[in-house]
Design a protein around this motif. Structure first.
Motif, short mmCIF file in Angstrom:
data_model
loop_
_atom_site.label_atom_id
_atom_site.label_comp_id
_atom_site.label_asym_id
_atom_site.label_seq_id
_atom_site.Cartn_x
_atom_site.Cartn_y
_atom_site.Cartn_z
N ALA A 39 11.68 7.15 -0.33
CA ALA A 39 10.40 7.17 0.36
C ALA A 39 9.24 7.35 -0.62
O ALA A 39 8.19 6.72 -0.47
N LEU A 40 9.43 8.18 -1.65
CA LEU A 40 8.41 8.34 -2.69
C LEU A 40 8.16 7.01 -3.40
O LEU A 40 7.01 6.61 -3.61
N ARG A 41 9.24 6.36 -3.77
CA ARG A 41 9.08 5.10 -4.49
C ARG A 41 8.47 4.02 -3.60
O ARG A 41 7.62 3.24 -4.03
N ASN A 42 8.87 3.99 -2.33
CA ASN A 42 8.30 3.00 -1.41
C ASN A 42 6.82 3.26 -1.16
O ASN A 42 6.02 2.32 -1.09
N ARG A 43 6.43 4.53 -1.04
CA ARG A 43 5.01 4.83 -0.87
C ARG A 43 4.24 4.40 -2.12
O ARG A 43 3.13 3.89 -2.04
N THR A 44 4.86 4.58 -3.26
CA THR A 44 4.24 4.18 -4.52
C THR A 44 4.01 2.67 -4.56
O THR A 44 2.92 2.20 -4.90
N ILE A 45 5.02 1.91 -4.20
CA ILE A 45 4.90 0.45 -4.19
C ILE A 45 3.80 0.03 -3.21
O ILE A 45 3.00 -0.86 -3.51
N ASN A 46 3.77 0.68 -2.06
CA ASN A 46 2.72 0.41 -1.07
C ASN A 46 1.33 0.66 -1.66
O ASN A 46 0.42 -0.15 -1.50
N ARG A 47 1.18 1.76 -2.36
CA ARG A 47 -0.13 2.10 -2.94
C ARG A 47 -0.49 1.17 -4.09
O ARG A 47 -1.67 0.90 -4.32
N LEU A 48 0.50 0.68 -4.80
CA LEU A 48 0.22 -0.27 -5.87
C LEU A 48 -0.39 -1.55 -5.32
O LEU A 48 -1.21 -2.19 -5.99
N GLN A 49 0.01 -1.92 -4.12
CA GLN A 49 -0.55 -3.11 -3.49
C GLN A 49 -2.06 -2.98 -3.28
O GLN A 49 -2.77 -3.97 -3.19
N ARG A 50 -2.53 -1.73 -3.23
CA ARG A 50 -3.97 -1.47 -3.04
C ARG A 50 -4.65 -1.11 -4.36
O ARG A 50 -5.81 -0.75 -4.36
N GLY A 51 -3.91 -1.20 -5.46
CA GLY A 51 -4.49 -0.94 -6.78
C GLY A 51 -4.72 0.53 -7.09
O GLY A 51 -5.54 0.86 -7.94
#
Length: 96
Positions: A39-51
């Protein structure tokens, strides 16, 4: 699904709720560590999409630590590659 639909803010809320749930369970039983790390890594990937490169570092480092601690070498390596890309974007070439 929210993430794949491009609804990153709602997906972020969902990932944060999952981290809280898994985190509470993890404190009581170490069996939910994978849920926390993923979940931490998925949230990270999600936030990377927003820069949001600086904001993702704590989550990346925590998930990296969990993967390393438990011997999940493939997940650990994949997270290291993504973390290296973040450091590259931030211009922190020593850590890249």
């Amino acid at each position: 699904m929210l993430f794949y639909q491009g609804n990153y803010q709602e997906a972020d809320v969902l990932f944060s709720e999952l981290i809280e749930i898994y985190g509470q369970n993890y404190k009581e039983s170490s069996e939910d560590w994978g849920g926390v790390a993923n979940a931490l890594r998925n949230r990270t990937i999600n936030r990377l999409q927003r820069g949001l490169y600086r904001e993702v570092l704590p989550d990346f480092l925590e998930s990296l630590s969990l993967y390393e601690e438990r011997g999940f070498h493939i997940h650990h390596a994949q997270t290291l590659v993504m973390l290296s890309d973040v450091y590259l974007e931030l211009g922190d070439y020593d850590k890249t």
